[in-house]
Design a protein around this motif. Sequence first.
Motif, mmCIF file in Angstrom:
data_model
loop_
_atom_site.group_PDB
_atom_site.id
_atom_site.type_symbol
_atom_site.label_atom_id
_atom_site.label_comp_id
_atom_site.label_asym_id
_atom_site.label_seq_id
_atom_site.Cartn_x
_atom_site.Cartn_y
_atom_site.Cartn_z
ATOM 1 N N ILE A 84 3.023 43.485 -3.089
ATOM 2 C CA ILE A 84 1.604 43.697 -3.321
ATOM 3 C C ILE A 84 1.295 45.187 -3.262
ATOM 4 N N THR A 85 0.692 45.697 -4.301
ATOM 5 C CA THR A 85 0.277 47.099 -4.336
ATOM 6 C C THR A 85 -1.227 47.172 -4.102
ATOM 7 N N PRO A 86 -1.686 47.810 -3.020
ATOM 8 C CA PRO A 86 -3.133 48.004 -2.867
ATOM 9 C C PRO A 86 -3.647 48.814 -4.061
ATOM 10 N N ARG A 87 -4.639 48.257 -4.740
ATOM 11 C CA ARG A 87 -4.978 48.826 -6.046
ATOM 12 C C ARG A 87 -6.484 48.860 -6.255
ATOM 13 N N VAL A 88 -6.928 49.833 -7.016
ATOM 14 C CA VAL A 88 -8.321 49.874 -7.474
ATOM 15 C C VAL A 88 -8.329 49.778 -8.993
ATOM 16 N N ILE A 89 -9.051 48.811 -9.508
ATOM 17 C CA ILE A 89 -9.268 48.760 -10.958
ATOM 18 C C ILE A 89 -10.569 49.509 -11.196
ATOM 19 N N LYS A 108 -7.875 31.014 -7.106
ATOM 20 C CA LYS A 108 -8.149 31.426 -5.712
ATOM 21 C C LYS A 108 -9.074 30.449 -4.981
ATOM 22 N N ASP A 109 -10.113 30.003 -5.690
ATOM 23 C CA ASP A 109 -11.140 29.224 -4.992
ATOM 24 C C ASP A 109 -11.003 27.718 -5.223
ATOM 25 N N GLY A 110 -9.954 27.305 -5.915
ATOM 26 C CA GLY A 110 -9.776 25.881 -6.203
ATOM 27 C C GLY A 110 -9.148 25.146 -5.029
ATOM 28 N N LYS A 111 -8.820 23.904 -5.273
ATOM 29 C CA LYS A 111 -8.258 23.055 -4.217
ATOM 30 C C LYS A 111 -6.879 23.551 -3.780
ATOM 31 N N TYR A 112 -6.114 24.089 -4.744
ATOM 32 C CA TYR A 112 -4.759 24.561 -4.429
ATOM 33 C C TYR A 112 -4.651 26.037 -4.799
ATOM 34 N N PRO A 113 -5.061 26.928 -3.909
ATOM 35 C CA PRO A 113 -5.018 28.361 -4.247
ATOM 36 C C PRO A 113 -3.595 28.817 -4.570
ATOM 37 N N ASP A 114 -3.484 29.673 -5.540
ATOM 38 C CA ASP A 114 -2.183 30.214 -5.928
ATOM 39 C C ASP A 114 -1.907 31.428 -5.031
ATOM 40 N N PRO A 115 -0.866 31.381 -4.191
ATOM 41 C CA PRO A 115 -0.669 32.471 -3.215
ATOM 42 C C PRO A 115 -0.359 33.810 -3.862
ATOM 43 N N TYR A 116 0.290 33.791 -5.024
ATOM 44 C CA TYR A 116 0.659 35.039 -5.706
ATOM 45 C C TYR A 116 -0.597 35.733 -6.243
ATOM 46 N N TYR A 117 -1.400 34.960 -6.942
ATOM 47 C CA TYR A 117 -2.656 35.504 -7.478
ATOM 48 C C TYR A 117 -3.562 35.960 -6.341
ATOM 49 N N THR A 118 -3.722 35.101 -5.347
ATOM 50 C CA THR A 118 -4.664 35.392 -4.262
ATOM 51 C C THR A 118 -4.268 36.659 -3.503
ATOM 52 N N ALA A 119 -2.964 36.820 -3.267
ATOM 53 C CA ALA A 119 -2.509 38.014 -2.538
ATOM 54 C C ALA A 119 -2.859 39.284 -3.314
ATOM 55 N N ARG A 120 -2.672 39.245 -4.630
ATOM 56 C CA ARG A 120 -2.995 40.430 -5.441
ATOM 57 C C ARG A 120 -4.507 40.665 -5.495
ATOM 58 N N ARG A 121 -5.226 39.569 -5.635
ATOM 59 C CA ARG A 121 -6.692 39.692 -5.753
ATOM 60 C C ARG A 121 -7.268 40.306 -4.481
ATOM 61 N N GLU A 122 -6.742 39.861 -3.328
ATOM 62 C CA GLU A 122 -7.303 40.350 -2.068
ATOM 63 C C GLU A 122 -6.907 41.791 -1.768
ATOM 64 N N ALA A 123 -5.890 42.289 -2.449
ATOM 65 C CA ALA A 123 -5.472 43.683 -2.233
ATOM 66 C C ALA A 123 -6.070 44.619 -3.280
ATOM 67 N N THR A 124 -7.022 44.113 -4.045
ATOM 68 C CA THR A 124 -7.577 44.894 -5.162
ATOM 69 C C THR A 124 -9.075 45.131 -4.995
#
Length: 345
Positions: A84-89, A108-124
């Motif tokens: 995971i790269t802490p990132r600013v878009i 991210k917000d569904g019943k089965y969050p995708d850990p790969y997507y969520t980890a990147r989203r939260e670091a952005t």
Amino acid sequence: MLYRVIDATELPSLVRAFMDSYEVVAPVKQGRGYVFDAIESPDEIALDYDTTIVSPKKYFLPPKETLFEFDATVNEVTDFAVEITPRVIFGAHACDINAINRLDLVFKDGKYPDPYYTARREATLIVGISCMPSEHCFCDLWGSDEARFGYDLFLQDIGGKYLVSISSVEAANILEAACDPRVATDEDRIEFRHATRKRQESFNREVPDIQEVAMLMDAFHKDPYWEELGGRCLACTACSAVCPTCFCFDIRDTLDANGKTGKRERTWDACTAPQFALVAGGHNFRENGRNRVRHRMYHKLNGFLANHDRMLCVGCGRCVKACKANINPIEVLKFFERKGAEDGE
Ligand code: SF4
Ligand code: SF4
């Protein structure tokens, strides 16, 4: 929501402050177009871009990624450890922020969050910027020309200065440290309203505003139009590659040369590809262009709306430019406009 005003001359300081702690990706000129790419200096940023070729989706859902590695001899799987790269878009337009909000609903917000997507989203962190529409943009039809959430800062150009909407503490602290933000005055608010009206009045009015498109798609599900539209499709999948909200993927296991270890990879896929709905035994659930293109348009303008109360298409116009067969949501809207005119005759 907190609002502040900064001078346009303070923007490079803001970018540099982000660069101290994050990788900053921003629109930069590439050939005859623009792309989001990592920058090394604020001077590289082209904030007056119209649309980037590919959206910032690639930073959350990469075109190809390894989900895990395995060892078949001992039946073991390595733990999930995505880098995971802490990132600013920096400099995302409202339509792209709205597209990310839709991806969040799925990954991210569904019943089965995708850990790969969520980890990147939260670091952005996302810093949005206002824009003026190009001839291909129709984000205003679905209300995607404004981002109400999904960003940390949003910069509205009000002529030599920016009205900044602030929605995260982290970004607010960086803004405070890097710039000299001041409280918005009545004059700033008036300029904001002028800028908003100017944007709204600049959309291409040749794009038909058909708000009941989802209902019409159900009513015209069997219309020969889909045969004509799908028959033109080259199955090149360019539309999905550029679309900020297309999220279909394929998963493949590949073995190393030793035949024992390997990895599981996820790659972007596209419902306009002939093999997309091919299953074991050779049956293809969408074997012709009519079914594939109709399915894509339904997902964008009908199916996602039924499940999530908003269109999956954000009207960014990328597929309008990318499709060499002129297959895109505007064409579908024009078809329903023609149908409406025929009914009225
Ligand atoms: S709709 Fe257009 S861009 Fe998409 S696969 Fe077909 S020809 Fe290619
Ligand atoms: S369908 Fe086309 S216009 Fe709509 S979001 Fe995707 S690329 Fe943009």
